[in-house]
Design a protein around this motif. Sequence first.
Motif, PDB file in Angstrom:
ATOM      1  N   UNK A 189      -8.614  15.145  16.446  1.00 51.01           N
ATOM      2  CA  UNK A 189      -9.914  15.089  15.873  1.00 51.01           C
ATOM      3  C   UNK A 189     -10.639  16.578  16.255  1.00 51.01           C
ATOM      4  N   UNK A 190     -11.861  16.509  15.733  1.00 49.76           N
ATOM      5  CA  UNK A 190     -12.721  17.725  16.198  1.00 49.76           C
ATOM      6  C   UNK A 190     -14.108  17.186  16.771  1.00 49.76           C
ATOM      7  N   UNK A 231     -20.947  12.668  15.898  1.00 50.36           N
ATOM      8  CA  UNK A 231     -21.885  12.526  15.190  1.00 50.36           C
ATOM      9  C   UNK A 231     -21.563  11.460  13.984  1.00 50.36           C
ATOM     10  N   UNK A 232     -20.256  11.047  13.905  1.00 52.26           N
ATOM     11  CA  UNK A 232     -19.541  10.247  13.161  1.00 52.26           C
ATOM     12  C   UNK A 232     -19.225  11.045  11.842  1.00 52.26           C
ATOM     13  N   UNK A 233     -19.017  12.382  11.987  1.00 54.90           N
ATOM     14  CA  UNK A 233     -18.616  13.125  11.053  1.00 54.90           C
ATOM     15  C   UNK A 233     -17.495  14.001  10.960  1.00 54.90           C
ATOM     16  N   UNK A 234     -16.684  13.258  11.997  1.00 55.19           N
ATOM     17  CA  UNK A 234     -15.439  14.073  12.322  1.00 55.19           C
ATOM     18  C   UNK A 234     -14.192  14.233  11.096  1.00 55.19           C
ATOM     19  N   UNK A 235     -13.435  15.144  11.632  1.00 58.82           N
ATOM     20  CA  UNK A 235     -12.455  15.534  10.525  1.00 58.82           C
ATOM     21  C   UNK A 235     -11.138  15.317  11.568  1.00 58.82           C
ATOM     22  N   UNK A 236     -10.195  14.312  11.236  1.00 61.33           N
ATOM     23  CA  UNK A 236      -9.205  14.014  12.290  1.00 61.33           C
ATOM     24  C   UNK A 236      -7.838  14.271  11.215  1.00 61.33           C
ATOM     25  N   UNK A 237      -6.800  14.693  11.772  1.00 64.98           N
ATOM     26  CA  UNK A 237      -5.546  14.813  11.337  1.00 64.98           C
ATOM     27  C   UNK A 237      -4.545  13.865  12.272  1.00 64.98           C
ATOM     28  N   UNK A 257      -4.048   1.082  11.915  1.00 67.64           N
ATOM     29  CA  UNK A 257      -4.940   0.773  12.808  1.00 67.64           C
ATOM     30  C   UNK A 257      -5.582   1.915  13.589  1.00 67.64           C
ATOM     31  N   UNK A 258      -4.566   2.964  13.964  1.00 65.65           N
ATOM     32  CA  UNK A 258      -4.965   3.921  14.480  1.00 65.65           C
ATOM     33  C   UNK A 258      -5.724   4.875  13.502  1.00 65.65           C
ATOM     34  N   UNK A 259      -5.239   5.017  12.260  1.00 67.55           N
ATOM     35  CA  UNK A 259      -6.102   5.738  11.199  1.00 67.55           C
ATOM     36  C   UNK A 259      -7.625   5.082  11.124  1.00 67.55           C
ATOM     37  N   UNK A 260      -7.489   3.770  11.138  1.00 66.38           N
ATOM     38  CA  UNK A 260      -8.832   3.148  10.988  1.00 66.38           C
ATOM     39  C   UNK A 260      -9.880   3.382  12.085  1.00 66.38           C
ATOM     40  N   UNK A 261      -9.313   3.595  13.324  1.00 67.79           N
ATOM     41  CA  UNK A 261     -10.107   3.929  14.513  1.00 67.79           C
ATOM     42  C   UNK A 261     -10.775   5.287  14.629  1.00 67.79           C
ATOM     43  N   UNK A 262      -9.896   6.054  14.019  1.00 69.70           N
ATOM     44  CA  UNK A 262     -10.630   7.613  13.688  1.00 69.70           C
ATOM     45  C   UNK A 262     -11.568   7.690  12.641  1.00 69.70           C
ATOM     46  N   UNK A 263     -11.205   6.696  11.408  1.00 71.22           N
ATOM     47  CA  UNK A 263     -11.883   6.629  10.379  1.00 71.22           C
ATOM     48  C   UNK A 263     -13.442   6.248  10.682  1.00 71.22           C
ATOM     49  N   UNK A 264     -13.348   5.519  11.743  1.00 65.80           N
ATOM     50  CA  UNK A 264     -14.815   4.822  11.937  1.00 65.80           C
ATOM     51  C   UNK A 264     -15.881   5.795  12.310  1.00 65.80           C
ATOM     52  N   UNK A 265     -15.120   7.211  12.459  1.00 72.94           N
ATOM     53  CA  UNK A 265     -16.201   8.302  13.085  1.00 72.94           C
ATOM     54  C   UNK A 265     -15.917   9.661  12.181  1.00 72.94           C
ATOM     55  N   UNK A 275     -10.245  10.896   7.850  1.00 73.67           N
ATOM     56  CA  UNK A 275      -8.989  10.973   8.465  1.00 73.67           C
ATOM     57  C   UNK A 275      -7.948  11.610   7.193  1.00 73.67           C
ATOM     58  N   UNK A 276      -7.142  12.495   7.428  1.00 73.76           N
ATOM     59  CA  UNK A 276      -6.070  12.830   6.921  1.00 73.76           C
ATOM     60  C   UNK A 276      -4.696  12.739   7.453  1.00 73.76           C
TER      61      UNK A 276
END
Length: 266
Positions: free
Chosen positions: A118-119, A124-130, A144-152, A155-156
């Motif tokens: 993540x970054x 701020x809920x505007x992360x970009x997570x690989x 489920x893991x992808x959904x956790x990080x997509x909440x903020x 996700x790619x």
Amino acid sequence: MDNMRLGLIGAGNMSTAILDGVVTKKLFAPEHIIVSNPHTDKLEHPKALGVQVTCDNRVVAETADLIILAVKPQMFENVLAGICGCCAGKCVVSIAAGISTDWIQARLPGALVVRVMPNTPLQLGLGATAVAQTPDVPAELFQRVCDIFAAAGSVSVIPESQMDDVIPVSGSSPAFFFRMADVMVRWASEQGMDPQVALELAAAAMKGSAEMLLRSGKTAGELTRQVCSPGGTTLAALSAFDDRDFDGLIADAMTRCTRRSRELGK
């Protein structure tokens, strides 16, 4: 999966951002979340959300079904030693740079490991997570893991072989943009402009430019040329970029970033 318990080891900025996203999006009920940190003051925010807290990482590993390791890479050896023996069959998510799935699995036998990068805009809920593709993890659990990080943020999914290379693209790159904004604001201040006004204008320009990149359907090169007029101010500015080999500078910075991740890698 509905009764799955989420555990976070570490309660720093990234852990807090993940927790806030999960609670806001109601992906897990607070009573199904547990957070650990050795410093009790760091646990005040999770406690205020109704989340279970502890100073013992092993309690998290024993309680949770999905465990996020939100600690610095140099802490991994000790943290993993402390939770070894109670992670078999559980999903363990690492957000640390340079630490491979194989290295973690060797220390947590039987764990289903997912690497994530993540970054800081996650705060701020505007992360970009690989998220690294993980064939050994069941599809529903991986989602489920992808959904956790997509909440903020966004996700790619990428191959694990690209996890070092993605760090300068999204993990470290906010620092590149902050550095550029800092130079712009300091220069504007030297010309007599109010620093706050300069900051607001520069930040708005960066934000708007990012949206144009995502929405316009044009490449970054095409959008650059769109700003330029023959003999105009933008071309004059970009001539300095060419004179100083800006493209080479950025490429070198990204190469050094990736190289350092591999040096730290395990």
